[in-house]
Every structure is written in structure tokens, then in C-alpha cells.
Motif scaffolding. Structure first.
Motif, PDB file in Angstrom:
ATOM      1  N   CYS A  11      11.818  -4.802   2.529  1.00  0.00           N
ATOM      2  CA  CYS A  11      11.004  -4.096   1.535  1.00  0.00           C
ATOM      3  C   CYS A  11       9.691  -4.823   1.288  1.00  0.00           C
ATOM      4  CB  CYS A  11      11.781  -3.925   0.231  1.00  0.00           C
ATOM      5  SG  CYS A  11      13.137  -2.739   0.351  1.00  0.00           S
ATOM      6  N   ARG A  12       9.750  -6.144   1.178  1.00  0.00           N
ATOM      7  CA  ARG A  12       8.534  -6.931   0.965  1.00  0.00           C
ATOM      8  C   ARG A  12       7.561  -6.729   2.116  1.00  0.00           C
ATOM      9  NH1 ARG A  12       5.945 -11.076   2.495  1.00  0.00           N
ATOM     10  NH2 ARG A  12       7.468 -11.733   4.045  1.00  0.00           N
ATOM     11  N   GLN A  13       8.051  -6.799   3.353  1.00  0.00           N
ATOM     12  CA  GLN A  13       7.197  -6.654   4.529  1.00  0.00           C
ATOM     13  C   GLN A  13       6.594  -5.259   4.645  1.00  0.00           C
ATOM     14  OE1 GLN A  13       9.308  -7.817   8.064  1.00  0.00           O
ATOM     15  NE2 GLN A  13       9.498  -9.948   7.421  1.00  0.00           N
ATOM     16  N   GLU A  49      13.689  -8.633   1.980  1.00  0.00           N
ATOM     17  CA  GLU A  49      12.613  -9.096   2.867  1.00  0.00           C
ATOM     18  C   GLU A  49      11.988  -7.911   3.601  1.00  0.00           C
ATOM     19  OE1 GLU A  49       9.837 -11.426   4.893  1.00  0.00           O
ATOM     20  OE2 GLU A  49      10.946 -11.734   3.031  1.00  0.00           O
ATOM     21  N   GLU A  69       7.951  -1.395  -3.175  1.00  0.00           N
ATOM     22  CA  GLU A  69       8.124  -2.089  -4.446  1.00  0.00           C
ATOM     23  C   GLU A  69       9.487  -1.759  -5.043  1.00  0.00           C
ATOM     24  OE1 GLU A  69       5.973  -2.404  -8.782  1.00  0.00           O
ATOM     25  OE2 GLU A  69       4.801  -1.831  -7.032  1.00  0.00           O
TER      26      GLU A  69
END
Length: 60
Positions: free
Chosen positions: A44-46, A42, A50
């Protein structure tokens, strides 16, 4: 599709961190490793980091 979890990790942490992880995982009804994995992905996503789905750990 579930990914196989075949990579072992080990790291040192403070007693406070260990307790916080145990309490947070219990609160979320997750294992500690599942909670850490969920939080990291989460994060990394925010942050727009990638992470390839077919990532391989490099042995150094």
C-alpha cells in the motif's frame, strides 16, 4: 504504539501458497500473520494507497 489485533480473517488458498507463506515467515523469523500484514502495508505504501490508522472493518 502497537495496535490490538482483534479482527479475525479466514480465506482459502492453494497448498503452494500456504507452504510459501510458512517458508517465507520462517525465513524472516516472523509469524505468518505478521509477515502478511507487513507485506500488505508495504505494498500500500509503495502504491500510494492511504490506509487510515483508525480504520474500522465494516460489517456487510
Amino acid at each position: 504504539m502497537k495496535q490490538r489485533k482483534e479482527t479475525s480473517m479466514s480465506f482459502r488458498a492453494s497448498a503452494r501458497f500456504k507452504l510459501a507463506l510458512a517458508l517465507a515467515a520462517q525465513h524472516e523469523n516472523r509469524s505468518q500473520s505478521n509477515l502478511l500484514e507487513t507485506l500488505i502495508f508495504e505494498f500500500c505504501r509503495q502504491k500510494g494507497i492511504e490506509v487510515p490508522a483508525d480504520a474500522v472493518v465494516r460489517q456487510e
